[in-house]
Write an enzyme that holds these catalytic residues in place. Structure first.
Site, PDB file in Angstrom:
ATOM      1  N   PRO A   9      45.575  47.030  36.421  1.00  0.00           N
ATOM      2  CA  PRO A   9      44.746  46.277  35.493  1.00  0.00           C
ATOM      3  C   PRO A   9      43.521  45.634  36.133  1.00  0.00           C
ATOM      4  O   PRO A   9      43.584  45.121  37.249  1.00  0.00           O
ATOM      5  CB  PRO A   9      45.691  45.201  34.960  1.00  0.00           C
ATOM      6  CG  PRO A   9      46.785  45.110  35.952  1.00  0.00           C
ATOM      7  CD  PRO A   9      46.921  46.491  36.527  1.00  0.00           C
ATOM      8  N   ASN A  10      42.435  45.708  35.391  1.00  0.00           N
ATOM      9  CA  ASN A  10      41.151  45.064  35.721  1.00  0.00           C
ATOM     10  C   ASN A  10      40.397  45.763  36.847  1.00  0.00           C
ATOM     11  O   ASN A  10      39.254  45.389  37.133  1.00  0.00           O
ATOM     12  CB  ASN A  10      41.347  43.569  36.058  1.00  0.00           C
ATOM     13  CG  ASN A  10      41.992  42.815  34.920  1.00  0.00           C
ATOM     14  OD1 ASN A  10      41.502  42.886  33.790  1.00  0.00           O
ATOM     15  ND2 ASN A  10      43.107  42.131  35.167  1.00  0.00           N
ATOM     16  N   ARG A  17      33.349  42.576  38.822  1.00  0.00           N
ATOM     17  CA  ARG A  17      34.447  41.617  38.726  1.00  0.00           C
ATOM     18  C   ARG A  17      34.550  40.788  40.014  1.00  0.00           C
ATOM     19  O   ARG A  17      34.882  41.337  41.069  1.00  0.00           O
ATOM     20  CB  ARG A  17      35.757  42.395  38.531  1.00  0.00           C
ATOM     21  CG  ARG A  17      36.979  41.543  38.557  1.00  0.00           C
ATOM     22  CD  ARG A  17      38.243  42.382  38.680  1.00  0.00           C
ATOM     23  NE  ARG A  17      39.391  41.512  38.730  1.00  0.00           N
ATOM     24  CZ  ARG A  17      40.573  41.846  39.199  1.00  0.00           C
ATOM     25  NH1 ARG A  17      40.773  43.077  39.661  1.00  0.00           N
ATOM     26  NH2 ARG A  17      41.553  40.976  39.218  1.00  0.00           N
ATOM     27  N   TYR A  22      36.184  40.858  45.490  1.00  0.00           N
ATOM     28  CA  TYR A  22      36.524  42.281  45.448  1.00  0.00           C
ATOM     29  C   TYR A  22      35.384  43.217  45.867  1.00  0.00           C
ATOM     30  O   TYR A  22      35.596  44.427  45.937  1.00  0.00           O
ATOM     31  CB  TYR A  22      37.013  42.651  44.038  1.00  0.00           C
ATOM     32  CG  TYR A  22      38.240  41.861  43.627  1.00  0.00           C
ATOM     33  CD1 TYR A  22      39.425  41.958  44.355  1.00  0.00           C
ATOM     34  CD2 TYR A  22      38.207  40.993  42.533  1.00  0.00           C
ATOM     35  CE1 TYR A  22      40.547  41.227  43.999  1.00  0.00           C
ATOM     36  CE2 TYR A  22      39.327  40.253  42.164  1.00  0.00           C
ATOM     37  CZ  TYR A  22      40.492  40.371  42.903  1.00  0.00           C
ATOM     38  OH  TYR A  22      41.606  39.638  42.550  1.00  0.00           O
ATOM     39  N   ASN A  73      47.109  50.526  43.916  1.00  0.00           N
ATOM     40  CA  ASN A  73      46.701  49.125  43.806  1.00  0.00           C
ATOM     41  C   ASN A  73      47.126  48.699  42.410  1.00  0.00           C
ATOM     42  O   ASN A  73      46.466  49.036  41.418  1.00  0.00           O
ATOM     43  CB  ASN A  73      45.189  48.956  43.994  1.00  0.00           C
ATOM     44  CG  ASN A  73      44.792  47.484  43.962  1.00  0.00           C
ATOM     45  OD1 ASN A  73      45.587  46.631  43.571  1.00  0.00           O
ATOM     46  ND2 ASN A  73      43.571  47.181  44.365  1.00  0.00           N
ATOM     47  N   ALA A  76      47.420  42.690  39.575  1.00  0.00           N
ATOM     48  CA  ALA A  76      48.312  41.536  39.447  1.00  0.00           C
ATOM     49  C   ALA A  76      49.779  41.935  39.252  1.00  0.00           C
ATOM     50  O   ALA A  76      50.681  41.152  39.553  1.00  0.00           O
ATOM     51  CB  ALA A  76      47.854  40.655  38.289  1.00  0.00           C
ATOM     52  N   GLU A  97      50.875  50.679  49.378  1.00  0.00           N
ATOM     53  CA  GLU A  97      50.317  49.630  48.522  1.00  0.00           C
ATOM     54  C   GLU A  97      48.995  49.161  49.112  1.00  0.00           C
ATOM     55  O   GLU A  97      48.915  48.839  50.296  1.00  0.00           O
ATOM     56  CB  GLU A  97      51.323  48.479  48.449  1.00  0.00           C
ATOM     57  CG  GLU A  97      50.826  47.306  47.631  1.00  0.00           C
ATOM     58  CD  GLU A  97      51.848  46.165  47.555  1.00  0.00           C
ATOM     59  OE1 GLU A  97      53.003  46.341  48.013  1.00  0.00           O
ATOM     60  OE2 GLU A  97      51.477  45.097  47.054  1.00  0.00           O
ATOM     61  N   HIS A  99      45.510  46.612  48.611  1.00  0.00           N
ATOM     62  CA  HIS A  99      44.793  45.527  47.927  1.00  0.00           C
ATOM     63  C   HIS A  99      43.446  45.360  48.597  1.00  0.00           C
ATOM     64  O   HIS A  99      43.348  45.385  49.834  1.00  0.00           O
ATOM     65  CB  HIS A  99      45.565  44.207  48.004  1.00  0.00           C
ATOM     66  CG  HIS A  99      46.867  44.260  47.283  1.00  0.00           C
ATOM     67  ND1 HIS A  99      46.960  44.168  45.909  1.00  0.00           N
ATOM     68  CD2 HIS A  99      48.127  44.444  47.742  1.00  0.00           C
ATOM     69  CE1 HIS A  99      48.232  44.288  45.558  1.00  0.00           C
ATOM     70  NE2 HIS A  99      48.963  44.459  46.648  1.00  0.00           N
ATOM     71  N   ARG A 106      45.550  34.183  49.857  1.00  0.00           N
ATOM     72  CA  ARG A 106      45.031  33.707  48.563  1.00  0.00           C
ATOM     73  C   ARG A 106      45.983  32.684  47.935  1.00  0.00           C
ATOM     74  O   ARG A 106      46.781  32.070  48.623  1.00  0.00           O
ATOM     75  CB  ARG A 106      44.756  34.914  47.648  1.00  0.00           C
ATOM     76  CG  ARG A 106      43.652  35.821  48.234  1.00  0.00           C
ATOM     77  CD  ARG A 106      43.223  36.883  47.274  1.00  0.00           C
ATOM     78  NE  ARG A 106      42.693  36.308  46.043  1.00  0.00           N
ATOM     79  CZ  ARG A 106      42.444  37.011  44.935  1.00  0.00           C
ATOM     80  NH1 ARG A 106      42.684  38.320  44.933  1.00  0.00           N
ATOM     81  NH2 ARG A 106      41.975  36.423  43.859  1.00  0.00           N
TER      82      ARG A 106
HETATM   83  C1  DQA Z   1      44.215  42.882  43.943  1.00  0.00           C
HETATM   84  C2  DQA Z   1      44.819  41.500  44.193  1.00  0.00           C
HETATM   85  C3  DQA Z   1      45.563  41.001  42.979  1.00  0.00           C
HETATM   86  O1  DQA Z   1      46.059  39.697  43.201  1.00  0.00           O
HETATM   87  C4  DQA Z   1      44.633  40.948  41.767  1.00  0.00           C
HETATM   88  O2  DQA Z   1      45.351  40.560  40.625  1.00  0.00           O
HETATM   89  C5  DQA Z   1      43.922  42.223  41.551  1.00  0.00           C
HETATM   90  C6  DQA Z   1      43.357  42.915  42.706  1.00  0.00           C
HETATM   91  C7  DQA Z   1      43.348  43.339  45.129  1.00  0.00           C
HETATM   92  O3  DQA Z   1      43.044  44.512  45.175  1.00  0.00           O
HETATM   93  O4  DQA Z   1      42.970  42.523  45.977  1.00  0.00           O
HETATM   94  O5  DQA Z   1      43.738  42.672  40.428  1.00  0.00           O
HETATM   95  O6  DQA Z   1      45.265  43.827  43.801  1.00  0.00           O
END
Ligand code: DQA
Length: 145
Positions: A9-10, A17, A22, A73, A76, A97, A99, A106
């Site tokens: 998501p996102n 964003r 990011y 990735n 959240a 995984e 990020h 964080r």
């Molecule tokens: C993320 C870190 C997560 O906490 C966040 O919700 C994201 C992006 C990252 O790539 O740093 O959507 O996965």
């Protein structure tokens, strides 16, 4: 070798964003760079991005018997989703995984990953470059199996 790159998501909003966290690279930029690395390594990459937890789980199920490994990735959902971890456990597809940000530096609620215990490796904090590092590491690990 087929490697799926699954974004949650996102992450479709990357580039605009919260760029201070990011970065300015879009998901399309990341895909383009990864495709070059994929060509160099001789692996075929399949990209998907989904905002819903169930949709991500459906993607993981659909990779069963098809993909050799996954870069994920989960956004959240990485902090909350036992269901996504269960999907990886059920399909037994090796995954790394990723990020962009260093989740361990964080807010407290982001410092835990529900996926990490099933992952081959976790890469967190190298921004978009982390996807490339993760791909190289995953392909090397799979080639040794
Ligand atoms: C993320 C870190 C997560 O906490 C966040 O919700 C994201 C992006 C990252 O790539 O740093 O959507 O996965």
């Amino acid at each position: 070798m087929i490697i799926a790159v699954l974004n949650g998501p996102n992450l479709n909003l990357l580039g605009t964003r919260e760029p201070s966290i990011y970065g300015f690279e879009t998901l399309a930029d990341i895909e383009q760079s990864l495709r070059q690395v994929g060509d160099e390594l001789g692996v075929f990459l399949e990209f998907s991005q989904r905002n819903g937890e169930g949709e991500l789980i459906d993607c993981i199920h659909a990779l069963r018997g098809r993909a050799d490994g996954v870069l994920v990735n989960a956004g959240a959902y990485a902090h909350t989703s036992l269901a996504i971890r269960d999907a990886f456990a059920a399909t037994a597809i090796p995954f790394v995984e990723v990020h962009l940000s260093n989740i361990f530096a964080r807010e407290p609620e982001r410092r835990h990953s529900t996926l990490a215990s099933e992952a081959l490796a976790v890469l967190s904090g190298f921004g978009a470059f982390g996807y490339e590092l993760a791909l190289r590491g995953l392909v090397r690990a799979l080639a040794r199996d």
